[in-house]
Design a protein around this motif. Structure first.
Motif, mmCIF file in Angstrom:
data_model
loop_
_atom_site.group_PDB
_atom_site.id
_atom_site.type_symbol
_atom_site.label_atom_id
_atom_site.label_comp_id
_atom_site.label_asym_id
_atom_site.label_seq_id
_atom_site.Cartn_x
_atom_site.Cartn_y
_atom_site.Cartn_z
ATOM 1 N N ALA A 22 0.801 -1.220 0.000
ATOM 2 C CA ALA A 22 0.000 0.000 0.000
ATOM 3 C C ALA A 22 0.835 1.272 0.000
ATOM 4 N N THR A 23 2.137 1.179 0.245
ATOM 5 C CA THR A 23 2.956 2.381 0.388
ATOM 6 C C THR A 23 3.938 2.582 -0.756
ATOM 7 N N GLN A 24 3.845 1.779 -1.792
ATOM 8 C CA GLN A 24 4.758 1.918 -2.926
ATOM 9 C C GLN A 24 4.297 3.039 -3.861
ATOM 10 N N PRO A 25 5.196 3.567 -4.695
ATOM 11 C CA PRO A 25 4.804 4.623 -5.647
ATOM 12 C C PRO A 25 3.712 4.129 -6.598
ATOM 13 N N TRP A 26 2.818 5.015 -6.972
ATOM 14 C CA TRP A 26 1.719 4.631 -7.845
ATOM 15 C C TRP A 26 1.305 5.782 -8.749
ATOM 16 N N VAL A 27 0.596 5.441 -9.807
ATOM 17 C CA VAL A 27 -0.043 6.406 -10.696
ATOM 18 C C VAL A 27 -1.482 5.958 -10.891
ATOM 19 N N VAL A 28 -2.364 6.913 -11.176
ATOM 20 C CA VAL A 28 -3.746 6.560 -11.495
ATOM 21 C C VAL A 28 -3.749 5.806 -12.818
ATOM 22 N N ALA A 29 -4.446 4.688 -12.855
ATOM 23 C CA ALA A 29 -4.391 3.807 -14.019
ATOM 24 C C ALA A 29 -5.630 3.949 -14.893
ATOM 25 N N ASN A 30 -6.118 5.188 -15.052
ATOM 26 C CA ASN A 30 -7.334 5.332 -15.854
ATOM 27 C C ASN A 30 -7.037 5.376 -17.355
ATOM 28 N N GLU A 31 -5.836 5.835 -17.754
ATOM 29 C CA GLU A 31 -5.422 5.798 -19.160
ATOM 30 C C GLU A 31 -6.529 6.323 -20.079
ATOM 31 N N SER A 32 -7.208 7.358 -19.602
ATOM 32 C CA SER A 32 -8.324 7.970 -20.336
ATOM 33 C C SER A 32 -9.501 7.021 -20.540
ATOM 34 N N LEU A 33 -9.523 5.933 -19.778
ATOM 35 C CA LEU A 33 -10.636 4.987 -19.877
ATOM 36 C C LEU A 33 -11.844 5.528 -19.105
#
Length: 243
Positions: A22-33
């Motif tokens: 839960a604490t690792q780097p992340w990006v929103v994965a919406n990819e314009s979906l």
């Protein structure tokens, strides 16, 4: 997934991530979906979409080349039930939090399910049996709609997700040995890619592991469960086209 201490099978080595997912780097994965429209998340629409073959994009597990040590080789066949509960305020997905002491996927959020036994006539039968054993969900409240393609996990399971509609009015009796909590999440929340995150963790050997995460309140849905939910999104967003 079932983890009976009385199982006659030899235990495989423990598989733990070695990092806090839960604490690792992340990006929103919406990819314009786009989010799946509410009109496609009704029981009738879900029944139409999932009860017949459909052309859709399978987003494969990101862990296929990152098996845990001792979990290589032919994967163990398993099945899980994806219970879509038809509540008055919309459809919800039932999930469990696994007990912290279990050998496989300890403490993680998962669908009810487990290994396919020789006594199970089909993966669907295995998913229904496991769901009843783990949570007490009665099979006579479950309408199986169809199965998704197998999902391969880093822990060495090949999981068939069995999607179902669940009629309310049931009483649950969770198995305290395996299940710490049973809870529900609105399907609309999970079918919106704005709520999907793609995490990246660097392992001790220098390899990079990517996985999906979907935080909801105090719960962190990640790994195979999040991956299967991502695939369910891809299926449902195409909707139902009469033939």
């Amino acid at each position: 997934m079932s983890d009976s201490s009385s199982s006659p099978r030899p235990r495989r080595p423990l598989a733990r991530p070695g990092f806090d997912p839960a604490t690792q780097p992340w990006v929103v994965a919406n990819e314009s979906l786009p989010a799946v429209p509410a009109s496609l998340l009704t029981p009738d629409s879900l029944r139409g979409t999932l009860s017949q073959p459909s052309t859709w994009t399978l987003e494969l597990s990101r862990d296929t080349d990152l098996r845990y040590p001792g979990r290589e080789g032919v994967p163990v066949p398993a099945a899980v039930l994806i219970p879509l509960v038809t509540r008055d305020n919309g459809v919800h997905i039932m999930l469990t939090q696994r007990a912290a002491h279990l050998h496989d996927h300890a403490g993680q959020i998962s669908f009810p399910g487990g290994r396919i036994e020789t006594s199970d006539s089909t993966p669907e039968a295995a998913a229904l049996r496991e769901a009843q054993e783990e949570t007490g969900l009665p099979a006579n409240h479950v309408e199986v709609l169809g199965s998704m393609p197998p999902y391969l996990t880093a822990t060495g399971f090949s999981i068939i997700p069995v999607v179902s509609l669940v009629r309310p009015g049931f009483d649950l009796a969770p198995d305290a040995f395996e299940v710490a909590e049973v809870f529900e999440v609105p399907l609309s929340f999970l079918m919106d890619p704005a709520n999907h995150r793609l995490y990246e963790a660097r392992l001790d050997d220098g390899r990079v592991r990517q996985y999906y995460g979907m935080p909801y309140g105090k719960h962190f849905i990640w790994g195979a469960t999040a991956g299967m939910l991502r695939n369910l999104y891809h299926l449902l967003r195409h909707g139902f086209t009469p033939r």
